[in-house]
Design a protein around this motif. Structure first.
Motif, PDB file in Angstrom:
ATOM      1  N   ARG A  86       0.822  -1.220   0.000  1.00 59.00           N
ATOM      2  CA  ARG A  86       0.000   0.000   0.000  1.00 59.00           C
ATOM      3  C   ARG A  86       0.848   1.259   0.000  1.00 59.00           C
ATOM      4  NH1 ARG A  86      -4.919  -1.782  -1.639  1.00 59.00           N
ATOM      5  NH2 ARG A  86      -5.491  -3.669  -0.475  1.00 59.00           N
ATOM      6  N   GLY A  87       2.165   1.064  -0.142  1.00 60.00           N
ATOM      7  CA  GLY A  87       3.063   2.210  -0.162  1.00 60.00           C
ATOM      8  C   GLY A  87       4.082   2.057  -1.261  1.00 60.00           C
ATOM      9  N   GLY A  88       5.310   1.826  -0.893  1.00 64.29           N
ATOM     10  CA  GLY A  88       6.358   1.671  -1.893  1.00 64.29           C
ATOM     11  C   GLY A  88       7.711   1.393  -1.287  1.00 64.29           C
ATOM     12  N   PRO A 106       3.565  -3.782  -5.738  1.00 65.53           N
ATOM     13  CA  PRO A 106       2.568  -3.161  -4.854  1.00 65.53           C
ATOM     14  C   PRO A 106       1.386  -2.598  -5.626  1.00 65.53           C
ATOM     15  CG  PRO A 106       4.507  -1.765  -5.042  1.00 65.53           C
ATOM     16  CD  PRO A 106       4.848  -3.062  -5.701  1.00 65.53           C
ATOM     17  N   TYR A 107       0.263  -2.482  -4.948  1.00 65.52           N
ATOM     18  CA  TYR A 107      -0.948  -1.965  -5.579  1.00 65.52           C
ATOM     19  C   TYR A 107      -0.810  -0.496  -5.967  1.00 65.52           C
ATOM     20  CZ  TYR A 107      -3.024  -6.198  -3.582  1.00 65.52           C
ATOM     21  OH  TYR A 107      -3.305  -7.506  -3.242  1.00 65.52           O
ATOM     22  N   THR A 108       0.141   0.192  -5.357  1.00 64.54           N
ATOM     23  CA  THR A 108       0.332   1.613  -5.643  1.00 64.54           C
ATOM     24  C   THR A 108       0.998   1.864  -6.990  1.00 64.54           C
ATOM     25  OG1 THR A 108       2.323   1.442  -4.285  1.00 64.54           O
ATOM     26  CG2 THR A 108       0.386   2.416  -3.246  1.00 64.54           C
ATOM     27  N   ASN A 153       0.907   2.342 -10.519  1.00 69.84           N
ATOM     28  CA  ASN A 153      -0.075   2.616 -11.578  1.00 69.84           C
ATOM     29  C   ASN A 153       0.638   3.321 -12.723  1.00 69.84           C
ATOM     30  OD1 ASN A 153      -2.244   3.091 -13.198  1.00 69.84           O
ATOM     31  ND2 ASN A 153      -3.314   4.473 -11.803  1.00 69.84           N
ATOM     32  N   SER A 208      -1.475   6.156 -14.749  1.00 72.81           N
ATOM     33  CA  SER A 208      -2.164   7.204 -13.998  1.00 72.81           C
ATOM     34  C   SER A 208      -2.216   8.513 -14.790  1.00 72.81           C
ATOM     35  CB  SER A 208      -1.435   7.452 -12.676  1.00 72.81           C
ATOM     36  OG  SER A 208      -1.941   8.589 -12.012  1.00 72.81           O
ATOM     37  N   THR A 261       2.828   9.990 -10.338  1.00 71.02           N
ATOM     38  CA  THR A 261       2.462   8.592 -10.074  1.00 71.02           C
ATOM     39  C   THR A 261       3.077   7.678 -11.122  1.00 71.02           C
ATOM     40  OG1 THR A 261       0.371   9.315  -9.073  1.00 71.02           O
ATOM     41  CG2 THR A 261       0.527   7.000  -9.719  1.00 71.02           C
ATOM     42  N   ALA A 289       5.889   4.736 -10.546  1.00 74.98           N
ATOM     43  CA  ALA A 289       5.754   3.374 -11.062  1.00 74.98           C
ATOM     44  C   ALA A 289       7.007   2.949 -11.817  1.00 74.98           C
ATOM     45  CB  ALA A 289       4.526   3.275 -11.968  1.00 74.98           C
TER      46      ALA A 289
END
Length: 277
Positions: free
Chosen positions: A37-39, A69-71, A73, A76, A81, A85
């Motif tokens: 949920r972060g990085g 991670p889900y973060t 993207n 985006s 963002t 990624a």
């Protein structure tokens, strides 16, 4: 032999993940490369990695799967963002070389109302920037359920991304059973037909791993909520057919069901009994 594992926490290190996998009858596993949920990523402990590699070799593990991670993207609407990624995947692929010849999976991302083609363009740009000829890791696009503005909701979108990657020999697909069912691919009543469509559009040689999950929601719901094996809308019969299908049975299967370690062990035991070999 059924190649199956589950998602394990990296909190206690790589060696511990190997031991936990063995404790529940698994011969592979999945893990997040960093805070999902972060990085933030932990520093690589080479002795810890070496201990895992010994466990894998001694116990004949199949390939393992790292999950971004889900973060992350890549498509985006926010430039920062997308930059995040790019930097994160670049670092992840460098770190993966400590575990050579394994798999790295990521969600294609959400285009956030920019349009699918714009989203695909951004994803392709990132992959062409980060994938290197010398890497041993295969990068997998995950099939998505199609909620919101997700890219990867159908085989055509996945295929377009792969076809436009310059080093496509380093690319593959992770098929999520919950996601594809929620997306409208009827793997319960027409598994053969879905695999034929996958082969025609993407190519079955690109299918490298399966996220084996039941679904809390009905067919074509585009919801993406995983359920325990046999307790959702797919059901144990359909999942048994998947693990025993001749075009799938040699792939690694990864459970992402809502479970603790003991629960995963019970699911693995059930699935090993259902496996034909």
């Amino acid at each position: 032999m059924l190649n199956i594992g589950c998602h394990l926490s990296t909190t206690k290190g790589f060696e511990n993940m190997g031991k936990e996998a063995l404790s529940i009858g698994a011969n592979t596993f999945q893990f997040f490369t960093r805070n999902p949920r972060g990085g933030k990523a932990k520093a690589i402990d080479e002795k810890d990695v070496a201990a895992l590699l010994r466990i894998m070799e001694e116990n004949k593990f199949t390939t393992i799967l790292a999950h971004a991670p889900y973060t992350l993207n890549a498509c985006s609407a926010e430039e920062n963002t997308r930059k995040f990624a790019l930097e994160m995947m670049t670092d992840d692929l460098l770190r993966m070389e400590y575990l050579p010849n394994n798999l790295y999976n990521f969600h294609p991302g959400s285009h956030v109302k920019q349009g699918v083609e714009v989203g695909i363009n951004y994803i392709v740009d990132m992959l062409n920037a980060v994938i290197k000829p010398q890497q041993t890791t295969t990068v997998l696009l995950e099939t998505m359920a199609g909620k919101g503005t997700e890219v990867g909701r159908n085989f055509e979108e996945i295929a377009e991304i792969i076809n436009r990657v310059e080093l496509k020999e380093h690319m593959g697909v992770c098929l999520d059973t919950c996601h594809v069912y929620d997306a409208g691919y009827d793997i319960v009543n027409n598994l053969d037909g879905v695999l034929e469509e996958f082969d025609r559009i993407i190519g079955l040689e690109k299918l490298k791993a399966i996220h084996l999950n039941d679904s809390k929601n009905p067919f074509e719901s585009h919801k993406d909520r995983h359920e325990k094996i046999g307790e959702g809308s797919l059901g144990i019969e359909a999942i048994t057919n998947i693990i025993n299908h001749p075009k799938l049975c040699n792939l690694p299967f990864f459970l992402e069901t809502p479970n603790d370690l003991e629960g995963y062990g019970k699911e693995i035991e059930i699935l090993r009994r259902k496996a034909l070999s």
